[in-house]
Design a protein around this motif. Sequence first.
Motif, short mmCIF file in Angstrom:
data_model
loop_
_atom_site.label_atom_id
_atom_site.label_comp_id
_atom_site.label_asym_id
_atom_site.label_seq_id
_atom_site.Cartn_x
_atom_site.Cartn_y
_atom_site.Cartn_z
N LEU A 223 30.66 27.07 40.81
CA LEU A 223 30.76 28.11 40.13
C LEU A 223 31.62 29.42 40.92
N ASN A 224 31.22 29.29 42.13
CA ASN A 224 31.88 30.53 43.00
C ASN A 224 33.34 30.30 42.95
N LEU A 225 33.76 29.20 43.18
CA LEU A 225 35.29 28.91 43.17
C LEU A 225 35.70 29.30 41.89
N ASP A 226 35.25 29.05 40.48
CA ASP A 226 35.73 29.50 39.32
C ASP A 226 35.96 30.97 39.35
N MET A 227 34.80 31.70 40.01
CA MET A 227 34.87 33.05 39.72
C MET A 227 35.93 33.54 40.94
N THR A 228 36.18 33.00 41.82
CA THR A 228 37.43 33.22 42.87
C THR A 228 38.64 33.11 42.23
N ARG A 229 38.74 31.87 41.43
CA ARG A 229 40.23 31.76 40.98
C ARG A 229 40.36 32.86 39.96
N ASP A 230 39.22 33.34 39.13
CA ASP A 230 39.51 34.30 37.99
C ASP A 230 39.88 35.49 38.77
N GLN A 231 39.01 35.75 39.68
CA GLN A 231 39.48 37.16 40.55
C GLN A 231 40.90 37.26 41.25
N THR A 232 41.33 35.91 41.57
CA THR A 232 42.56 35.96 42.45
C THR A 232 43.75 35.94 41.22
N ARG A 233 43.34 35.30 40.16
CA ARG A 233 44.52 35.68 38.83
C ARG A 233 44.64 36.88 38.72
N ALA A 234 43.58 37.61 38.37
CA ALA A 234 43.42 38.88 37.79
C ALA A 234 44.16 39.89 39.04
N ASN A 235 43.91 39.65 40.23
CA ASN A 235 44.56 40.32 41.30
C ASN A 235 45.94 40.44 41.16
N THR A 236 46.44 39.27 41.07
CA THR A 236 47.91 38.69 41.27
C THR A 236 48.36 39.51 39.82
N VAL A 237 47.98 39.22 38.69
CA VAL A 237 48.55 40.12 37.39
C VAL A 237 48.55 41.60 37.85
N THR A 238 47.41 42.04 38.26
CA THR A 238 47.34 43.53 38.46
C THR A 238 48.52 43.96 39.52
N ALA A 239 48.52 43.19 40.53
CA ALA A 239 49.54 43.58 41.51
C ALA A 239 50.99 43.68 41.24
N TRP A 240 51.22 42.35 40.20
CA TRP A 240 52.46 42.25 39.61
C TRP A 240 52.90 43.45 38.88
N GLY A 241 51.95 43.74 37.92
CA GLY A 241 52.09 44.96 37.06
C GLY A 241 52.36 46.05 37.61
N GLN A 242 51.66 46.53 38.74
CA GLN A 242 51.91 47.85 39.57
C GLN A 242 53.26 47.54 40.16
N LEU A 243 53.80 46.36 40.62
CA LEU A 243 55.15 46.32 41.00
C LEU A 243 56.16 46.67 40.09
N VAL A 244 56.16 45.98 39.04
CA VAL A 244 56.77 46.40 37.67
C VAL A 244 57.24 47.73 37.36
N ALA A 245 55.75 48.26 37.42
CA ALA A 245 55.67 49.78 36.98
C ALA A 245 56.32 50.72 38.21
N GLY A 246 56.12 50.15 39.37
CA GLY A 246 56.76 51.06 40.44
C GLY A 246 58.04 51.17 40.59
N LYS A 247 58.66 49.85 40.18
CA LYS A 247 60.12 49.82 40.03
C LYS A 247 60.79 50.71 39.03
#
Length: 463
Positions: A336-360
């Motif tokens: 279950l921790n692995l599932d949570m870690t994957r979900d958090q990693t996916r969310a972090n990646t999407v958030t960081a990508w969105g900040q990069l696009v917005a930053g440009k």
Amino acid sequence: MYGVKVVTAAAAAVLLMAYAGPWPALADTIEAALVRAYQNNPQLNAQRAQVRSTDENVPQALSGYRPKVALTGSAGYQYSDETIDTGGVPEKLHGAQIPRSAGLTVTQTLYNGNQTANKTRAAESQVSGAREGLRVLEQTVLLSAATIYMDYLRDAATVEVQKSNVRVLEQTLKQTRDRFNVGEVTRTDVAQSEAQLAAGKTQELAAESQLVTTRSNFRRIIGNEPENLAPGSPVDRFLPATLPAAVELSLIENPNVTAAMYGIDVNFLQVKVAEGALLPTLSLQASVQQANEQQLTVQKDFNAAAVAQLSVPIYQGGAEYSLIRQSKENVAQQRLNLDMTRDQTRANTVTAWGQLVAGKAQVSSAQSQVTASEIALNGVREEAKAGQRTTLDVLNAQQALVNARIALVTAQHDRVVASYSVLSAIGRLSPQVLKLPTMTYDPSVHYQQVRDSWFGIRTPDGQ
């Protein structure tokens, strides 16, 4: 009247952080700062020591395959007074002795329910998990170093903008007073210029205070005082082309995800170790012993033996069954921790990508804002000369330009930091990927040095 240069050449150079041309050869670069943080950060070095400590779990587990050897010895003083019946005629014996003995026992476990094999595999998974934990901290330190580097550039540029603004406001106030003395403007115009200058000085002091704090954090993370920093640039060249590709990569290479996977392996093998306690244990013991003067009538005694021992557990109070159930629950928790870690990693990646696009987009927008604000300020000044604008209009236009320049500095900062954040989210923020000019720490070197070590208390580095 209002034809004052708004920003100095030095401030303009600092503003173009991520887009500047060639920089002096002696300038400190973001790559050099990352190298210093990677090599000298105490938190990172402590984590490396922790990984080396975890390496020792493997030879400890492997010790179950190896024989156990014990050497025993004894010596002392003994006085005896004995009466021996030798066919109806008592015989008295008495005297002093020095009983002494020496023995050697070798024990070898032949089978223990595969507990040793499973403990070894679990220890190896712990080592792999510890290495992934080290990668997590490496990424954290490198991201912190890149962020504080850009923070200092941003805050230094902000101070330059605010200082330039104060100089312009001081000149504006002087010119307004001159016009007041000849009756062109009122006392209100002078007061407005004085108020704006006071506000500008306050903003300058606040910016300098923030720069002092950033300088302190720079020293804490990177290890030296910031001096002559070169512009930082994004690391887009190391990033996937699309968001789906970045998310897919993060679920494979992010060290938090891989560490959680190794955590499942460790706990699964702990179940096997616990189940091994229910299986028979077979061991072989060989011993040899030499004893002298143990009794008055026996001067020497020598024994040698080899014994095979089989132990079959029947019931041991139930603790072993409870341990197996507990270990199985730990496996379920880790999954279950692995599932949570994957979900958090996916969310972090999407958030960081969105900040990069917005930053440009923000950099482009901020640059347009600065250009438009400069044109507007020049127009307001010309209109003020013709009497069509008030002093307050000029001051407002000047403040709008200052805000636009600070927004550009912030957008350039966020643009670079966002690119490093995406690289961290996908698990590739490392010296190897960034091609940093430094020797990378290889945890497998220490592991190979200690894995098959049978004895010795000195560590490979000589401690």
